[in-house]
Design an enzyme around this catalytic site. Structure first.
Site, PDB file in Angstrom:
ATOM      1  N   TRP A 132       3.884 -80.912 -19.932  1.00  0.00           N
ATOM      2  CA  TRP A 132       4.707 -79.663 -19.881  1.00  0.00           C
ATOM      3  C   TRP A 132       4.884 -79.378 -21.583  1.00  0.00           C
ATOM      4  CZ3 TRP A 132      10.506 -79.450 -19.913  1.00  0.00           C
ATOM      5  CH2 TRP A 132      10.911 -78.312 -19.791  1.00  0.00           C
ATOM      6  N   ASP A 213      10.679 -88.643 -16.693  1.00  0.00           N
ATOM      7  CA  ASP A 213      10.891 -87.198 -16.368  1.00  0.00           C
ATOM      8  C   ASP A 213      10.591 -86.699 -14.933  1.00  0.00           C
ATOM      9  OD1 ASP A 213      12.216 -84.656 -16.947  1.00  0.00           O
ATOM     10  OD2 ASP A 213      10.457 -83.876 -17.438  1.00  0.00           O
ATOM     11  N   LYS A 248      14.432 -77.426  -8.942  1.00  0.00           N
ATOM     12  CA  LYS A 248      13.674 -77.132  -7.721  1.00  0.00           C
ATOM     13  C   LYS A 248      14.108 -77.637  -6.217  1.00  0.00           C
ATOM     14  CE  LYS A 248      11.542 -77.208 -11.681  1.00  0.00           C
ATOM     15  NZ  LYS A 248      10.851 -76.206 -12.533  1.00  0.00           N
TER      16      LYS A 248
HETATM   17  C1  LMR Z   1       7.843 -74.979 -15.279  1.00  0.00           C
HETATM   18  O1  LMR Z   1       7.329 -76.006 -15.713  1.00  0.00           O
HETATM   19  O2  LMR Z   1       7.498 -73.940 -15.013  1.00  0.00           O
HETATM   20  C2  LMR Z   1       9.391 -75.194 -14.945  1.00  0.00           C
HETATM   21  O3  LMR Z   1       9.943 -76.250 -15.300  1.00  0.00           O
HETATM   22  C3  LMR Z   1      10.210 -74.200 -15.788  1.00  0.00           C
HETATM   23  C4  LMR Z   1      10.035 -74.185 -17.213  1.00  0.00           C
HETATM   24  O4  LMR Z   1      11.368 -74.319 -17.729  1.00  0.00           O
HETATM   25  O5  LMR Z   1       9.161 -74.504 -18.020  1.00  0.00           O
END
Ligand code: LMR
Length: 405
Positions: A132, A213, A248
Site C-alpha cells: 500500500w 498491519d 472496512k
Molecule cells: C485503500 O487502500 O484504498 C484504503 O486503505 C483507503 C486508503 O486510505 O488508501
C-alpha cells in the site's frame, strides 16, 4: 515572499482517484479504486450491529463528550486485544500488550513509526514489493529509510515465498519488517499458514521487528484464519507491533477508528511502551475522538451484537467471493484464457492485482469510466451483479488492445 513558491502536493494515487470519481459526470461509472466495501446495490452499507450500537450510545451517554485519555477509551482497547490476539492469549491475560486507540490504521502506523524511530533510530523499514503506497509515505515521514522485500510474483499471481524468505534472512537485527496478516493490499496474494510458520522462526532468530498491519480481518478466509499470523507470532514468543483498522470491517470509515498494539516481554515493559505511545499521541493530536470507540466497544462487548457483526462480516466476505467468481465467469465468457482470470479466485480480500499497466488503467478510466488504481489494483468489493459484465467486457477489450498494440 512567504508561501508564494510552495508547490502543489502531487496528490494521492488512491484518495485522489476517489475524488476524481465523484466529479465524473458519466452515467454507469464504476469505482474500483479506493478500498470501500459496497453492497449488492452499490452502496457502502451501514451495519445493523453498528446501528444498534449507536442507539445504545445515545440512550446511555447523556453527558457532554469530554476528553478521552491520550491512549483512548480503555474498555475499547481491552476488547481490541481480545479480538486480535484471542481471549486466552498469554500476553493478553498477563497484560504484556501496550494498546492505544488510533485514528484508523494510518494513525496506528504513524504513531507506531514515530515510536520505533525514537527507540530504533538506526533501523530501516522493509515493506513488501508492492505494498500500500501510504506505508512508504508514513514510515518515510517518521524519518525511516524504506526498502522493499521481494513478494509478489506476477507470473503466478501469488507470493514468491522463497525469494521473500531468502531476503528477510539476510536483514540486520532490529530491522522493521512490515507484513500483511491477511488480504494483502494491493495484490490479494497472502502467505499460507505453513509459510507463516516458516517465516516466524526466521524473524525471531534474526532479531527482527515485525510490524503487522491488518485492516481486513474476516474478509479473507474467516476471523480465525485471518488472524493466524498474529496469534502464531504471539504464541511463538516474538515481540512485535500490530496496527489495526475498523474502517472496512465495521463500515466506519469516517470515524477513524483503529488501534496500535505492541506485544512486549512483560507487563512492566508494556506499561512503559504504552506511556511512550501516549506521549507521542499528546504531541500529535492529544487524544482520540470517542464516538467510534464507543460504537465498536458496544458491539464487541455484547455477545448478541458481536454475533450479529460477525454474521455481517461473513456476509461481506461471501459477497466478495461471489464477485470474484462472477468476474472470472464473465471473463471466461469473453474468451479469456484460464491464466487471465483464475487468479481472481485465488487472491483474497477486497483487492486484486489485475496486471494492467498504468496506461491500461488510464484507458479504463478515460474510455470506459471504470476506475482502478494506476498500479493495476482493483477493488473487488466495488463490483456488483449489475456492473460486473460491463467491467469484464472492458477488461477484455483493454487486454485485446494491449495484445494488438
Ligand atoms: C485503500 O487502500 O484504498 C484504503 O486503505 C483507503 C486508503 O486510505 O488508501
Amino acid at each position: 515572499m512567504m508561501f508564494k513558491n510552495i508547490p502543489n502536493f502531487p496528490g494521492d494515487p488512491i484518495l485522489g482517484l476517489a475524488e476524481q470519481f465523484k466529479k465524473d459526470p458519466r452515467e454507469g461509472k464504476v469505482n474500483l479504486s479506493v478500498g470501500l466495501y459496497h453492497d449488492e446495490e452499490g452502496i457502502v452499507p451501514q451495519l445493523e450491529s453498528i446501528r444498534r450500537a449507536r442507539d445504545m450510545y445515545f440512550e446511555n451517554e447523556t453527558k457532554a463528550s469530554t476528553y478521552l485519555p491520550m491512549g483512548g477509551y480503555l474498555p475499547y482497547r481491552k476488547e481490541v486485544e481480545k479480538l486480535l490476539f484471542g481471549e486466552d492469549a498469554q500476553s493478553v491475560k498477563e497484560g504484556n500488550i501496550a494498546t492505544i486507540q488510533s485514528l484508523g490504521g494510518s494513525g496506528a502506523l504513524s504513531i507506531g513509526g514515530m515510536f520505533l524511530k525514537k527507540f530504533y533510530p538506526e533501523s530501516k523499514v522493509y515493506v513488501s514489493n508492492p505494498t500500500w503506497g501510504n506505508h512508504i509515505s508514513i514510515f518515510e515521514a517518521a524519518g525511516f529509510k524504506v526498502e522493499k522485500y521481494p513478494y509478489y510474483d506476477a507470473a503466478t499471481h501469488g507470493v514468491d515465498f522463497n525469494k521473500m524468505l531468502e531476503f528477510i534472512r539476510q536483514l540486520t537485527p532490529k530491522s522493521i519488517v512490515l507484513l500483511h496478516p491477511c488480504c494483502h493490499n494491493p495484490t490479494g496474494a497472502d502467505l499460507t499458514e505453513a509459510q507463516w510458520d516458516a517465516l516466524i522462526p526466521v524473524l525471531k532468530d534474526h532479531d527482527l521487528i515485525p510490524f503487522l498491519d491488518i485492516a481486513y480481518m474476516g474478509m479473507g478466509n474467516g476471523f480465525e484464519e485471518d488472524t493466524y499470523a498474529i496469534r502464531a507470532m504471539e504464541k511463538s514468543g516474538l515481540y512485535f507491533v500490530v496496527s489495526h483498522s475498523f474502517s472496512k470491517i465495521f463500515s466506519l470509515y469516517g470515524e477513524r477508528i483503529g488501534a496500535l498494539c505492541v506485544v512486549c516481554e512483560d507487563q512492566e515493559a508494556a506499561v512503559a511502551v504504552e506511556s511512550q505511545l501516549c506521549g507521542t499521541v499528546r504531541k500529535v493530536y492529544s487524544n482520540p475522538p470517542s464516538f467510534g470507540a464507543h460504537l465498536v466497544h458496544n458491539v464487541l462487548s455484547s455477545p448478541e451484537l458481536k454475533a450479529l457483526w460477525i454474521e455481517e462480516v461473513n456476509g461481506m466476505r461471501k459477497r466478495i467471493k461471489d464477485m470474484r467468481q462472477a468476474l472470472a465467469d464473465e471473463l471466461k465468457l469473453q474468451g479469456q484464457q484460464p491464466e487471465e482470470y483464475e487468479f481472481y479466485l485465488k487472491q483474497k480480500g477486497m483487492f486484486s492485482f489485475t496486471g494492467f499497466s498504468k496506461e491500461q488503467a488510464v484507458a479504463l478510466r478515460e474510455e470506459e469510466a471504470i476506475y482502478i488504481i494506476e498500479n493495476g489494483r482493483m477493488c473487488i468489493a466495488g463490483l456488483t451483479s449489475g456492473n460486473v459484465k460491463k467491467v469484464a467486457d472492458a477488461f477484455a477489450k483493454i487486454e485485446l488492445a494491449g495484445e494488438n498494440a
